[in-house]
Enzyme design. Sequence first.
Site, PDB file in Angstrom:
ATOM      1  N   ALA A  82       0.821  -1.207   0.000  1.00 49.86           N
ATOM      2  CA  ALA A  82       0.000   0.000   0.000  1.00 49.86           C
ATOM      3  C   ALA A  82       0.858   1.262   0.000  1.00 49.86           C
ATOM      4  O   ALA A  82       1.567   1.517   0.967  1.00 49.86           O
ATOM      5  CB  ALA A  82      -0.899  -0.001   1.233  1.00 49.86           C
ATOM      6  N   TYR A 151       8.393  10.101  -3.357  1.00 52.94           N
ATOM      7  CA  TYR A 151       7.946   8.701  -3.489  1.00 52.94           C
ATOM      8  C   TYR A 151       9.127   7.752  -3.276  1.00 52.94           C
ATOM      9  O   TYR A 151       9.079   6.847  -2.426  1.00 52.94           O
ATOM     10  CB  TYR A 151       7.309   8.457  -4.876  1.00 52.94           C
ATOM     11  CG  TYR A 151       7.270   6.996  -5.232  1.00 52.94           C
ATOM     12  CD1 TYR A 151       6.313   6.151  -4.673  1.00 52.94           C
ATOM     13  CD2 TYR A 151       8.231   6.436  -6.085  1.00 52.94           C
ATOM     14  CE1 TYR A 151       6.308   4.798  -4.965  1.00 52.94           C
ATOM     15  CE2 TYR A 151       8.236   5.091  -6.384  1.00 52.94           C
ATOM     16  CZ  TYR A 151       7.268   4.267  -5.813  1.00 52.94           C
ATOM     17  OH  TYR A 151       7.282   2.932  -6.088  1.00 52.94           O
ATOM     18  N   PRO A 293      12.916  15.048 -17.193  1.00 52.03           N
ATOM     19  CA  PRO A 293      13.775  15.370 -16.047  1.00 52.03           C
ATOM     20  C   PRO A 293      13.719  14.264 -14.980  1.00 52.03           C
ATOM     21  O   PRO A 293      12.649  13.725 -14.711  1.00 52.03           O
ATOM     22  CB  PRO A 293      13.167  16.663 -15.486  1.00 52.03           C
ATOM     23  CG  PRO A 293      12.351  17.231 -16.598  1.00 52.03           C
ATOM     24  CD  PRO A 293      11.901  16.080 -17.447  1.00 52.03           C
ATOM     25  N   ASP A 295      15.045  11.310 -15.182  1.00 49.36           N
ATOM     26  CA  ASP A 295      15.274   9.960 -15.715  1.00 49.36           C
ATOM     27  C   ASP A 295      16.763   9.630 -15.760  1.00 49.36           C
ATOM     28  O   ASP A 295      17.591  10.509 -16.007  1.00 49.36           O
ATOM     29  CB  ASP A 295      14.719   9.847 -17.139  1.00 49.36           C
ATOM     30  CG  ASP A 295      13.239   9.507 -17.149  1.00 49.36           C
ATOM     31  OD1 ASP A 295      12.680   9.234 -16.071  1.00 49.36           O
ATOM     32  OD2 ASP A 295      12.650   9.514 -18.251  1.00 49.36           O
TER      33      ASP A 295
END
Length: 339
Positions: A82, A151, A293, A295
């Site tokens: 989750a 993240y 941007p 990557d």
Amino acid sequence: MRVLLAGGAGYIGAHTAVALLDAGHDAVLLDDLSGTHSAAAERVARITDRTAPLVVGDITDDAVVEKAFDEHGPFDAIIHFAAFKAVGESTQKPLQYYANNLGTTFALLRVGIARGIRSFVFSSTGTVYADPVDLPFTEEATTSVDLSNPYSKSKRMNEVVLADVASVNPELNVTVLRYFNPVGAHPSGLIGEDPAGIPNNLMPYVSRVAIGSLERVGVFGDDYDTPDGTGLRDYIHVVDLAEGHVAALEKSAPGYAVYNLGTGVPVSVLGLVAAFEKAVGHELPKQIMPRRPGDVAATYCDPAKAARELGWQTRLTIDDACRDYWHWQQSNPAGYAGV
Ligand code: UD1
């Protein structure tokens, strides 16, 4: 084993539920249904001809996790999928991302340990590896928490928390699985990825172009130092990835262990698009665009540790993933919303 899947209605969670049920384990799904759909749980039950109960609630809330244990426990293990996962959005909403992606872990650990779970498996990411000189990444490669977005940082922070929790709970099996790029869908066409809005990731984007809801594939950069100039990634079929979780649970031992789950085979953007065109049966419109941007040119893993210690390896190819994703897309043009 009886397993609680937090985030079990999501893309990887639902495929793992199928893999667990097919292997004879019991699975209960816990999900807040933000970005997921209850139909996924029904489809899991349909594929496996087994029950897959779904408990709905905010997983950062101990009371919600306790409810899942009261109604469907005891559980031997928790697998924690989750998380909020939109990389771009995470830079705009860092507090929501840290609160959710860490808060879910805290609640699941507090309740799970109090209720006597033996194993905890965590969904991490190959983006925790920091230095491209280490390619292909083994689990020993340098990691960083100083990553390009909240993240990814939240995933690495979770790993740090889990290592500390494992060290004071020596009877607990804690396994961190670092995923590379999950793609594909279940071959039944009943479960698959269902991104909201315009997809950020490559295969869902290409698939939307193939079904006609997006105009053309933008190839983000063709001037990388790679064989065809486009970015290299380690795309793993979600069914292989799901089976990696079953292997990790069945082989888990007390302590803290980390495994890469990937193929070890780098595929370029143009290579993936060509494989998808083969599955669809015709060429797709595409256009070279500037680099995106954030990557990196290439990321792929060495999956040898999982093969050695878990007895797991991938068996499906990028062609299988494109065929299965396309089958899911055609069977569900509007995703689960069309159910
Ligand atoms: C992204 C996330 C990563 C997350 C992973 C989940 C970023 C920077 N990273 O990884 O944190 O764990 O998804 O799968 O978002 N590409 C195009 N055109 C597109 C989309 C992508 O050319 O429309 C290219 C990218 O430049 C890259 C490759 O395709 O070379 C894969 O991109 P994507 O599917 O977004 O995955 P990652 O960027 O590797």
